[in-house]
Design a protein around this motif. Structure first.
Motif, PDB file in Angstrom:
ATOM      1  N   ARG A   1       0.705  -1.342  -0.046  1.00  0.00           N
ATOM      2  CA  ARG A   1       0.194  -0.022  -0.035  1.00  0.00           C
ATOM      3  C   ARG A   1       0.932   1.316   0.004  1.00  0.00           C
ATOM      4  O   ARG A   1       0.553   2.213  -0.667  1.00  0.00           O
ATOM      5  CB  ARG A   1      -0.869  -0.038   1.079  1.00  0.00           C
ATOM      6  N   GLN A   2       1.941   1.155   0.644  1.00  0.00           N
ATOM      7  CA  GLN A   2       2.672   2.160   0.840  1.00  0.00           C
ATOM      8  C   GLN A   2       3.736   2.842  -0.537  1.00  0.00           C
ATOM      9  O   GLN A   2       4.025   3.932  -0.897  1.00  0.00           O
ATOM     10  CB  GLN A   2       3.798   2.176   1.884  1.00  0.00           C
ATOM     11  N   LYS A   3       3.617   1.594  -1.368  1.00  0.00           N
ATOM     12  CA  LYS A   3       4.206   1.887  -2.567  1.00  0.00           C
ATOM     13  C   LYS A   3       3.401   2.499  -3.767  1.00  0.00           C
ATOM     14  O   LYS A   3       3.839   3.075  -4.645  1.00  0.00           O
ATOM     15  CB  LYS A   3       4.409   0.393  -3.136  1.00  0.00           C
ATOM     16  N   LEU A   4       2.017   2.715  -3.439  1.00  0.00           N
ATOM     17  CA  LEU A   4       1.077   2.992  -4.344  1.00  0.00           C
ATOM     18  C   LEU A   4       1.151   4.606  -4.411  1.00  0.00           C
ATOM     19  O   LEU A   4       1.432   5.405  -3.418  1.00  0.00           O
ATOM     20  CB  LEU A   4      -0.297   2.906  -3.799  1.00  0.00           C
ATOM     21  N   GLU A   5       1.001   5.208  -5.558  1.00  0.00           N
ATOM     22  CA  GLU A   5       1.491   6.603  -5.705  1.00  0.00           C
ATOM     23  C   GLU A   5       0.297   7.392  -5.920  1.00  0.00           C
ATOM     24  O   GLU A   5       0.427   8.789  -6.121  1.00  0.00           O
ATOM     25  CB  GLU A   5       2.278   6.840  -7.072  1.00  0.00           C
ATOM     26  N   ASN A   6      -0.824   6.937  -6.019  1.00  0.00           N
ATOM     27  CA  ASN A   6      -2.047   7.452  -6.177  1.00  0.00           C
ATOM     28  C   ASN A   6      -2.095   8.209  -7.229  1.00  0.00           C
ATOM     29  O   ASN A   6      -2.664   9.337  -7.572  1.00  0.00           O
ATOM     30  CB  ASN A   6      -2.426   8.221  -4.930  1.00  0.00           C
ATOM     31  N   ARG A   7      -1.694   7.873  -8.404  1.00  0.00           N
ATOM     32  CA  ARG A   7      -1.729   8.505  -9.893  1.00  0.00           C
ATOM     33  C   ARG A   7      -3.181   8.503 -10.170  1.00  0.00           C
ATOM     34  O   ARG A   7      -3.651   7.400 -10.355  1.00  0.00           O
ATOM     35  CB  ARG A   7      -0.633   8.055 -10.691  1.00  0.00           C
ATOM     36  N   GLY A   8      -3.601   9.714 -10.378  1.00  0.00           N
ATOM     37  CA  GLY A   8      -5.110   9.719 -10.732  1.00  0.00           C
ATOM     38  C   GLY A   8      -5.882   9.245  -9.597  1.00  0.00           C
ATOM     39  O   GLY A   8      -7.176   9.202  -9.989  1.00  0.00           O
TER      40      GLY A   8
ATOM     41  N   ILE B   1     -11.709   8.979 -11.079  1.00  0.00           N
ATOM     42  CA  ILE B   1     -10.182   9.215 -11.809  1.00  0.00           C
ATOM     43  C   ILE B   1     -10.074  10.640 -11.852  1.00  0.00           C
ATOM     44  O   ILE B   1     -11.069  11.257 -12.198  1.00  0.00           O
ATOM     45  CB  ILE B   1     -10.237   8.595 -13.221  1.00  0.00           C
ATOM     46  N   TYR B   2      -8.978  11.330 -11.066  1.00  0.00           N
ATOM     47  CA  TYR B   2      -8.630  12.677 -11.468  1.00  0.00           C
ATOM     48  C   TYR B   2      -7.757  12.745 -12.293  1.00  0.00           C
ATOM     49  O   TYR B   2      -6.229  12.550 -11.809  1.00  0.00           O
ATOM     50  CB  TYR B   2      -8.476  13.145  -9.949  1.00  0.00           C
ATOM     51  N   LEU B   3      -7.901  13.382 -13.298  1.00  0.00           N
ATOM     52  CA  LEU B   3      -6.749  13.557 -14.453  1.00  0.00           C
ATOM     53  C   LEU B   3      -5.590  14.641 -13.674  1.00  0.00           C
ATOM     54  O   LEU B   3      -5.867  15.663 -13.037  1.00  0.00           O
ATOM     55  CB  LEU B   3      -7.352  14.472 -15.619  1.00  0.00           C
ATOM     56  N   GLY B   4      -4.487  14.185 -13.909  1.00  0.00           N
ATOM     57  CA  GLY B   4      -3.370  14.965 -13.625  1.00  0.00           C
ATOM     58  C   GLY B   4      -2.994  14.755 -12.096  1.00  0.00           C
ATOM     59  O   GLY B   4      -1.823  15.258 -11.692  1.00  0.00           O
ATOM     60  N   ARG B   5      -3.994  14.126 -11.250  1.00  0.00           N
ATOM     61  CA  ARG B   5      -3.567  13.919  -9.908  1.00  0.00           C
ATOM     62  C   ARG B   5      -2.202  13.030  -9.850  1.00  0.00           C
ATOM     63  O   ARG B   5      -2.118  11.861 -10.138  1.00  0.00           O
ATOM     64  CB  ARG B   5      -4.583  13.272  -9.196  1.00  0.00           C
ATOM     65  N   ASN B   6      -1.100  13.609  -9.029  1.00  0.00           N
ATOM     66  CA  ASN B   6       0.198  13.136  -8.878  1.00  0.00           C
ATOM     67  C   ASN B   6       0.604  12.637 -10.035  1.00  0.00           C
ATOM     68  O   ASN B   6       1.553  11.624 -10.291  1.00  0.00           O
ATOM     69  CB  ASN B   6      -0.146  11.693  -7.883  1.00  0.00           C
ATOM     70  N   ILE B   7       0.600  13.217 -11.237  1.00  0.00           N
ATOM     71  CA  ILE B   7       1.140  12.918 -12.393  1.00  0.00           C
ATOM     72  C   ILE B   7       2.386  14.019 -12.995  1.00  0.00           C
ATOM     73  O   ILE B   7       2.013  15.166 -12.984  1.00  0.00           O
ATOM     74  CB  ILE B   7       0.113  12.830 -13.593  1.00  0.00           C
ATOM     75  N   PRO B   8       3.669  13.334 -13.011  1.00  0.00           N
ATOM     76  CA  PRO B   8       4.544  14.247 -13.018  1.00  0.00           C
ATOM     77  C   PRO B   8       4.385  14.941 -14.546  1.00  0.00           C
ATOM     78  O   PRO B   8       4.114  14.702 -15.204  1.00  0.00           O
ATOM     79  CB  PRO B   8       5.715  13.423 -13.120  1.00  0.00           C
ATOM     80  N   ASN B   9       5.046  16.351 -14.263  1.00  0.00           N
ATOM     81  CA  ASN B   9       5.056  17.233 -15.496  1.00  0.00           C
ATOM     82  C   ASN B   9       3.503  17.477 -16.021  1.00  0.00           C
ATOM     83  O   ASN B   9       3.569  17.992 -17.236  1.00  0.00           O
ATOM     84  CB  ASN B   9       5.932  16.801 -16.571  1.00  0.00           C
ATOM     85  N   TYR B  10       2.514  17.328 -15.290  1.00  0.00           N
ATOM     86  CA  TYR B  10       1.313  17.638 -15.819  1.00  0.00           C
ATOM     87  C   TYR B  10       0.892  19.201 -15.847  1.00  0.00           C
ATOM     88  O   TYR B  10       1.397  19.986 -15.062  1.00  0.00           O
ATOM     89  CB  TYR B  10       0.365  17.001 -14.639  1.00  0.00           C
ATOM     90  N   PRO B  11       0.524  19.601 -16.909  1.00  0.00           N
ATOM     91  CA  PRO B  11       0.398  21.020 -17.294  1.00  0.00           C
ATOM     92  C   PRO B  11      -0.536  21.851 -16.179  1.00  0.00           C
ATOM     93  O   PRO B  11      -1.517  21.360 -15.953  1.00  0.00           O
ATOM     94  CB  PRO B  11      -0.151  21.169 -18.703  1.00  0.00           C
ATOM     95  N   ALA B  12       0.004  22.981 -15.621  1.00  0.00           N
ATOM     96  CA  ALA B  12      -0.790  23.709 -14.758  1.00  0.00           C
ATOM     97  C   ALA B  12      -1.981  24.258 -15.358  1.00  0.00           C
ATOM     98  O   ALA B  12      -3.030  24.566 -14.520  1.00  0.00           O
ATOM     99  CB  ALA B  12       0.274  24.606 -14.123  1.00  0.00           C
TER     100      ALA B  12
END
Length: 216
Positions: free
Chosen positions: A176-183, A203-214
């Motif tokens: 569980r600790q390894k999960l990044e919660n991407r999306g 699903i949340y677009l961009g959440r915890n996604i590297p380099n996602y446009p602000a």
């Protein structure tokens, strides 16, 4: 001489503009970071704009084990506005924990197996998948999971956290600790509704996604 200088300036300006364009493109391709196999999302035999928001994978049946229904809403980066027209690509192992492909499989199907499919969120951002709960890998080193890749308009595809199951004994505190919660969280809590199991995952677009446009 002045014309020659002006021509050099023009060429320099064009070269700089091209460099900036290529640099910007390179940055956009880095959204989400490395993503081996994400290009499989483009192997859909149905054009993206014609995909349905409902996906039934080949293993889903009411003749044996109870199928699993997963539904949810895909939200834009603000976390509250539904996102229509988002393509999702999913694949998972069979009941032996293996990715088994059809004999005539091509492309990424040979690695992802034939239990895969595509859908596109409707005008309300909704999606629904029906399948069988996959088995963990034969070595039982990882929790059972369903892979998912996202392709939203105007951005390259990227992966989000896999669907995993809250009651899976392999989903240990360490895992569980390894999960990044991407999306957002991909942990599913199943509910037995009689003829099938059901679960929800927003699903949340961009959440915890590297380099996602602000600006999204």
């Amino acid at each position: 001489m002045p014309k020659t200088i002006q021509a050099m300036k023009t060429q320099l300006g064009l070269g700089l503009a091209m460099l900036l364009s290529l640099t910007g493109y390179g940055q956009s391709r880095q959204v989400g970071g490395p993503c081996e196999g994400c290009e499989a999302i483009h192997e859909s035999s149905v054009p993206f704009e014609k995909l349905d928001s409902f996906l039934k994978l080949p293993d889903a049946t009411w003749a044996g084990k109870k199928p699993l229904g997963i539904n949810g809403i895909v939200y834009k980066a603000d976390g509250k506005t539904p996102a229509p027209g988002v393509v999702l690509y999913l694949y998972h192992t069979d009941q032996t924990g293996r990715y088994v492909a059809n004999k005539d499989a091509k492309g990424w199907e040979r690695r992802h197996g034939s239990l895969r499919g595509w859908l596109r969120t409707n005008e309300k951002g909704e999606y629904k998948v029906v399948t069988l709960r996959p088995a963990p890998y034969p070595g039982h080193t990882d929790p059972a999971h369903i892979h998912i890749t996202v392709k939203e308009p105007g951005l390259p595809e990227y992966y989000i956290d896999e669907f995993v199951f809250a009651d899976d004994p392999l989903l240990t505190p360490a895992n569980r600790q390894k999960l990044e919660n991407r999306g957002g969280s991909g942990i599913l809590t199943l509910k037995d509704v009689g003829n099938m199991y059901k679960a929800e995952r927003p699903i949340y677009l961009g959440r915890n996604i590297p380099n996602y446009p602000a600006s999204r």
